[in-house]
Design a protein around this motif. Structure first.
Motif, mmCIF file in Angstrom:
data_model
loop_
_atom_site.group_PDB
_atom_site.id
_atom_site.type_symbol
_atom_site.label_atom_id
_atom_site.label_comp_id
_atom_site.label_asym_id
_atom_site.label_seq_id
_atom_site.Cartn_x
_atom_site.Cartn_y
_atom_site.Cartn_z
ATOM 1 N N SER A 44 0.826 -1.213 0.000
ATOM 2 C CA SER A 44 0.000 0.000 0.000
ATOM 3 C C SER A 44 0.858 1.260 0.000
ATOM 4 O O SER A 44 0.540 2.235 -0.682
ATOM 5 C CB SER A 44 -0.932 0.014 1.213
ATOM 6 N N VAL A 45 1.953 1.238 0.764
ATOM 7 C CA VAL A 45 2.848 2.388 0.786
ATOM 8 C C VAL A 45 3.512 2.570 -0.567
ATOM 9 O O VAL A 45 3.564 3.682 -1.102
ATOM 10 C CB VAL A 45 3.916 2.263 1.901
ATOM 11 N N THR A 46 4.006 1.476 -1.143
ATOM 12 C CA THR A 46 4.691 1.604 -2.436
ATOM 13 C C THR A 46 3.734 2.072 -3.519
ATOM 14 O O THR A 46 4.144 2.738 -4.464
ATOM 15 C CB THR A 46 5.357 0.280 -2.881
ATOM 16 N N GLU A 47 2.456 1.768 -3.367
ATOM 17 C CA GLU A 47 1.458 2.151 -4.357
ATOM 18 C C GLU A 47 0.917 3.562 -4.126
ATOM 19 O O GLU A 47 0.311 4.151 -5.011
ATOM 20 C CB GLU A 47 0.310 1.136 -4.295
ATOM 21 N N SER A 48 1.149 4.119 -2.939
ATOM 22 C CA SER A 48 0.534 5.407 -2.598
ATOM 23 C C SER A 48 1.035 6.569 -3.450
ATOM 24 O O SER A 48 0.380 7.602 -3.511
ATOM 25 C CB SER A 48 0.722 5.717 -1.110
ATOM 26 N N ASP A 49 2.180 6.397 -4.122
ATOM 27 C CA ASP A 49 2.650 7.451 -5.026
ATOM 28 C C ASP A 49 2.187 7.194 -6.462
ATOM 29 O O ASP A 49 2.667 7.822 -7.401
ATOM 30 C CB ASP A 49 4.170 7.621 -4.961
ATOM 31 N N ASP A 50 1.232 6.254 -6.599
ATOM 32 C CA ASP A 50 0.642 5.907 -7.892
ATOM 33 C C ASP A 50 1.648 5.346 -8.889
ATOM 34 O O ASP A 50 1.453 5.438 -10.096
ATOM 35 C CB ASP A 50 -0.093 7.104 -8.517
ATOM 36 N N GLU A 51 2.733 4.803 -8.373
ATOM 37 C CA GLU A 51 3.768 4.259 -9.248
ATOM 38 C C GLU A 51 4.541 3.193 -8.484
ATOM 39 O O GLU A 51 5.034 3.435 -7.390
ATOM 40 C CB GLU A 51 4.712 5.406 -9.629
ATOM 41 N N ILE A 52 4.606 2.000 -9.041
ATOM 42 C CA ILE A 52 5.412 0.938 -8.442
ATOM 43 C C ILE A 52 6.539 0.644 -9.419
ATOM 44 O O ILE A 52 6.308 0.324 -10.578
ATOM 45 C CB ILE A 52 4.583 -0.327 -8.173
ATOM 46 N N ASP A 53 7.776 0.813 -8.944
ATOM 47 C CA ASP A 53 8.912 0.577 -9.832
ATOM 48 C C ASP A 53 9.701 -0.648 -9.363
ATOM 49 O O ASP A 53 9.338 -1.296 -8.391
ATOM 50 C CB ASP A 53 9.784 1.830 -9.953
ATOM 51 N N PHE A 54 10.779 -0.953 -10.065
ATOM 52 C CA PHE A 54 11.563 -2.145 -9.752
ATOM 53 C C PHE A 54 12.159 -2.106 -8.349
ATOM 54 O O PHE A 54 12.232 -3.131 -7.678
ATOM 55 C CB PHE A 54 12.668 -2.350 -10.792
ATOM 56 N N ALA A 55 12.591 -0.934 -7.889
ATOM 57 C CA ALA A 55 13.174 -0.827 -6.548
ATOM 58 C C ALA A 55 12.117 -1.145 -5.480
ATOM 59 O O ALA A 55 12.408 -1.811 -4.485
ATOM 60 C CB ALA A 55 13.757 0.564 -6.327
ATOM 61 N N GLU A 56 10.906 -0.680 -5.698
ATOM 62 C CA GLU A 56 9.836 -0.962 -4.739
ATOM 63 C C GLU A 56 9.457 -2.441 -4.781
ATOM 64 O O GLU A 56 9.214 -3.050 -3.735
ATOM 65 C CB GLU A 56 8.623 -0.079 -5.040
ATOM 66 N N ASP A 57 9.445 -3.020 -5.961
ATOM 67 C CA ASP A 57 9.174 -4.446 -6.093
ATOM 68 C C ASP A 57 10.262 -5.260 -5.388
ATOM 69 O O ASP A 57 9.964 -6.225 -4.673
ATOM 70 C CB ASP A 57 9.081 -4.835 -7.574
ATOM 71 N N ALA A 58 11.513 -4.867 -5.565
ATOM 72 C CA ALA A 58 12.623 -5.563 -4.903
ATOM 73 C C ALA A 58 12.511 -5.439 -3.384
ATOM 74 O O ALA A 58 12.770 -6.402 -2.650
ATOM 75 C CB ALA A 58 13.960 -5.002 -5.390
ATOM 76 N N TYR A 59 12.117 -4.266 -2.911
ATOM 77 C CA TYR A 59 11.940 -4.051 -1.469
ATOM 78 C C TYR A 59 10.850 -4.988 -0.938
ATOM 79 O O TYR A 59 11.030 -5.651 0.081
ATOM 80 C CB TYR A 59 11.587 -2.594 -1.184
ATOM 81 N N LEU A 60 9.737 -5.036 -1.639
ATOM 82 C CA LEU A 60 8.625 -5.887 -1.237
ATOM 83 C C LEU A 60 9.060 -7.354 -1.186
ATOM 84 O O LEU A 60 8.734 -8.082 -0.246
ATOM 85 C CB LEU A 60 7.466 -5.695 -2.216
ATOM 86 N N ARG A 61 9.843 -7.780 -2.163
ATOM 87 C CA ARG A 61 10.363 -9.153 -2.201
ATOM 88 C C ARG A 61 11.306 -9.396 -1.017
ATOM 89 O O ARG A 61 11.248 -10.451 -0.379
ATOM 90 C CB ARG A 61 11.087 -9.396 -3.520
ATOM 91 N N THR A 62 12.149 -8.426 -0.696
ATOM 92 C CA THR A 62 13.064 -8.554 0.448
ATOM 93 C C THR A 62 12.288 -8.734 1.742
ATOM 94 O O THR A 62 12.639 -9.570 2.579
ATOM 95 C CB THR A 62 13.978 -7.314 0.541
ATOM 96 N N VAL A 63 11.224 -7.963 1.897
ATOM 97 C CA VAL A 63 10.393 -8.079 3.094
ATOM 98 C C VAL A 63 9.737 -9.463 3.134
ATOM 99 O O VAL A 63 9.760 -10.131 4.172
ATOM 100 C CB VAL A 63 9.338 -6.954 3.165
#
Length: 135
Positions: free
Chosen positions: A85-104
């Motif tokens: 939800s946080v990564t999506e709140s800027d209306d843009e999900i990029d590779f760094a955010e996807d990698a962060y989510l995967r790390t979590v």
């Protein structure tokens, strides 16, 4: 779960900084989530200070998530949803955010096939009632 609010707050903040661009709506979303999780109209002073003093360069998402690996799967999924939800709140999900989510997700102990099968659900703040009361 209430005892994990600092770690949850850090994971949410890490998500906001994952793309190296902190957007105002990301911080607003985090404050709203923390308030809702804590059952308060605004983040408590300790959480507000944590938000203001967060240093993304010192944040290790994997370590933070690993400290929550004993949580039940339902709680892990909700936590992943909050991070998403946080990564999506800027209306843009990029590779760094996807990698962060995967790390979590990996830090929480999800296996690769669980991560691949996991449907990321964006959680709205009105769905947070009672989340910290779960074990």
């Amino acid at each position: 779960m209430r005892e994990h609010i600092d770690t949850i707050t850090d994971l949410l903040l890490g998500a906001a900084y994952a793309d190296k661009r902190l957007e105002g709506q990301e911080l607003a979303a985090i404050r709203s989530m923390v308030s809702k999780l804590m059952g308060t109209p605004a983040p408590p002073a300790a959480q507000e200070e944590r938000i203001k003093s967060f240093n993304p360069a010192k944040h290790d998402a994997g370590d933070a998530a690993r400290s929550l690996a004993a949580l039940p799967m339902a709680s892990k999924r909700k936590l992943i949803g909050l991070v998403a939800s946080v990564t999506e709140s800027d209306d843009e999900i990029d590779f760094a955010e996807d990698a962060y989510l995967r790390t979590v997700a990996e830090g929480l102990g999800l296996a690769e096939d669980e991560i691949a099968a996991l449907t990321i659900e964006i959680i709205e703040t009105d769905e947070l009632d009672g989340f910290l009361d779960e074990s």
